[in-house]
Design a protein around this motif. Sequence first.
Motif, mmCIF file in Angstrom:
data_model
loop_
_atom_site.group_PDB
_atom_site.id
_atom_site.type_symbol
_atom_site.label_atom_id
_atom_site.label_comp_id
_atom_site.label_asym_id
_atom_site.label_seq_id
_atom_site.Cartn_x
_atom_site.Cartn_y
_atom_site.Cartn_z
ATOM 1 N N MET A 9 -1.204 -9.763 5.022
ATOM 2 C CA MET A 9 -1.411 -8.639 6.029
ATOM 3 C C MET A 9 -0.214 -7.676 6.338
ATOM 4 N N VAL A 10 0.938 -8.441 6.708
ATOM 5 C CA VAL A 10 2.128 -7.766 7.060
ATOM 6 C C VAL A 10 2.610 -6.978 5.756
ATOM 7 N N ARG A 11 2.594 -7.624 4.662
ATOM 8 C CA ARG A 11 2.907 -6.953 3.420
ATOM 9 C C ARG A 11 2.301 -5.727 3.049
ATOM 10 N N SER A 20 1.580 0.410 3.023
ATOM 11 C CA SER A 20 0.807 1.371 3.443
ATOM 12 C C SER A 20 1.589 2.478 4.227
ATOM 13 N N LYS A 21 2.012 1.816 5.220
ATOM 14 C CA LYS A 21 2.907 2.649 6.279
ATOM 15 C C LYS A 21 4.154 3.376 5.294
ATOM 16 N N GLU A 22 4.843 2.594 4.249
ATOM 17 C CA GLU A 22 5.936 3.064 3.974
ATOM 18 C C GLU A 22 5.382 4.484 2.664
ATOM 19 N N LEU A 23 4.187 4.154 2.146
ATOM 20 C CA LEU A 23 3.474 5.187 1.342
ATOM 21 C C LEU A 23 2.873 6.452 2.114
ATOM 22 N N GLY A 24 2.686 6.107 3.397
ATOM 23 C CA GLY A 24 2.182 7.473 4.188
ATOM 24 C C GLY A 24 0.638 7.226 4.368
ATOM 25 N N PHE A 25 0.231 5.943 3.950
ATOM 26 C CA PHE A 25 -1.323 5.632 3.902
ATOM 27 C C PHE A 25 -1.857 5.320 5.414
ATOM 28 N N LEU A 26 -1.022 4.218 6.178
ATOM 29 C CA LEU A 26 -1.153 3.972 7.367
ATOM 30 C C LEU A 26 -0.475 4.644 8.346
ATOM 31 N N PHE A 29 -9.732 -8.622 5.267
ATOM 32 C CA PHE A 29 -9.014 -8.544 4.125
ATOM 33 C C PHE A 29 -7.784 -8.048 4.338
ATOM 34 N N ALA A 30 -6.891 -8.473 3.692
ATOM 35 C CA ALA A 30 -5.359 -7.742 3.830
ATOM 36 C C ALA A 30 -5.220 -6.584 3.090
ATOM 37 N N SER A 31 -6.108 -6.374 2.211
ATOM 38 C CA SER A 31 -6.245 -5.227 1.371
ATOM 39 C C SER A 31 -7.015 -3.918 1.943
ATOM 40 N N ASN A 32 -7.584 -4.231 3.060
ATOM 41 C CA ASN A 32 -8.514 -3.231 3.668
ATOM 42 C C ASN A 32 -7.911 -2.440 4.591
ATOM 43 N N ILE A 33 -6.989 -1.567 4.209
ATOM 44 C CA ILE A 33 -6.131 -0.891 5.022
ATOM 45 C C ILE A 33 -7.093 0.251 5.817
ATOM 46 N N CYS A 83 -0.993 -6.217 16.783
ATOM 47 C CA CYS A 83 0.212 -7.209 16.351
ATOM 48 C C CYS A 83 -0.447 -7.665 14.999
ATOM 49 N N ILE A 84 0.364 -7.255 13.651
ATOM 50 C CA ILE A 84 -0.160 -7.619 12.468
ATOM 51 C C ILE A 84 0.346 -8.925 12.200
ATOM 52 N N MET A 85 -0.366 -9.907 11.689
ATOM 53 C CA MET A 85 0.115 -11.284 11.501
ATOM 54 C C MET A 85 -0.348 -11.685 10.098
#
Length: 548
Positions: free
Chosen positions: A253-255, A260-266, A225-229, A247-249
């Motif tokens: 999933m990319v969004r 998540s990266k921008e918010l510091g969670f990934l 699932f794209a939400s399962n970070i 590679c994220i596709m």
Amino acid sequence: MGINVIPLGGLSEIGLNCTVIEDKSNAILIDAGLMFPEEDMLGVDLVIPDFTYVYDNAARFKALFLTHAHEDHVGAVPYLLEKIKLPVYGTKFTLGILQKKLDEFKINDVDLVEIETKKIYKIGNFKIEPILMTHSIIGGVGFAIETSAGIILHTGDFKIDQTPVDGKPIDLARLAYYGEKGVKLLLSDSTNALNEGFTKSEKKVGEAFYNIFKEVKGRVIVVTFASNIHRVQQIIDVASLTDKKVCIMGKSMVRNTSISKELGFLKDPKNCIIEESQLSDYPDDRLIIVTTGSQGEPMSGLSRIASKEHQKIKVKPTDTFIISAKPIPGNEKAVYRIINTLLKEGAIIYHDRNSQVHVSGHASKDELKILLGVVKPKYFIPIHGEYMMRMAHRDIAIDVGINKENIFMLDNGDVFELNNNVKATKKVPAGRVFVDGKGVGDVEDVVIRDRMQLSTDGFVIVILAFDSSSGELISGPDIITKGLTYEERSKKLINEATSMVKNLVNQCDLNVRMDSLELKKKIRKALNKFLYKKLMRNPMVLPIIMEV
């Protein structure tokens, strides 16, 4: 009017989660989720709750609170906010996901309020505290809501995972605090109430990934699932341990990984993530591709790979596919069809039935018992699940000592009054609204039934032309069929049907022939009867009558 609790969705279904809590002057919503269409909802893109009650009482609604960012809890928010203005309260990650949805709908003037656990938010006469819950997504919370009738506790989706990926386990201490204070009503997740024992920790999936990644000789394609970070984070962590690139596709999933990266969670401290354009820079045995399609969605990454329509990924016999999700009921055939296709191409497949590459985000029986024992509610409403799941949750509650007279099996739209005489007294409008393309609510059940009939038995068009002054038949009947029989092989049947309709028309008096509605009714009835007798089929019959 005391305190009312009204489920607008989420009961006897997986999805559409939406609950109203109100007094006579204020109301709040908890979640506004969607549901993906079932097999018999032909042509429908999405299903959302019927928000009629919210729209009709808009002046009393003060806020929307979100438990987490899964589609079955936030997917209908944009449709709701297109018609009513509400501040939306959610955790940082939940609001980050929601903001992207609102941008897609070009909804710009929404007050998004970031919430924190252990803080109280006062809305009208309600005091609401978010409580940290563990689920298969970042930022999941439940809510303790202090009302004039007592404390209502809504769990959201949860499981009791003491070793979560982000190191933030469920706040049992805070739940126990409210349990000691006295919880009047508990609304709790019933999804896994039929499952024995405890749901396994998310970290078990990371261990399975490591064992697979270190042994494979070719590419690994992980589908989730794209939400399962949390799952994506584990893929990145294991990739760094096994010297692989990720590679994220896939658009969603990319969004979501970007948010998540921008918010510091990934986190990707070793720069394992690469772009699609870099795939050719690495040998296959160093590549992990993460994409969507765990439910067999037709346009998803996995479906396009299996059907050889993906521009970047062509299946190789050395590929290993990991389907890191369990099919939602109704999606099994689509998922298994894809698995079969990939196996025929020589790929190796890991899925939830042959390995530990997926664990649920919902509590099983023993966890539900713990929560009920900690919270100790006086009254209990099982939510979030099919009726059999909620009944199983009811039985669990009885086992831990809750009086069965204090457990209520509601239906969507029931108004549950939480006062001195606790009861479900009346109903408000509730149901399913179909989203088809740009149309919201313009596809009703009758349209779905028509589509079902067309898909199973086809249709028959009967064309006739009459003289507008004399009522004389001057052309036809001409019969055209689609999806009924192969016309070249059924000329005899069509000729018989044509003669039958012509005889029927000739037997009608002038008044009937001049009344197109009545004549269509007679033709439809006669032709349906004729075709069922000949073929045992019920096609849609569409008479077209022209006056010349």
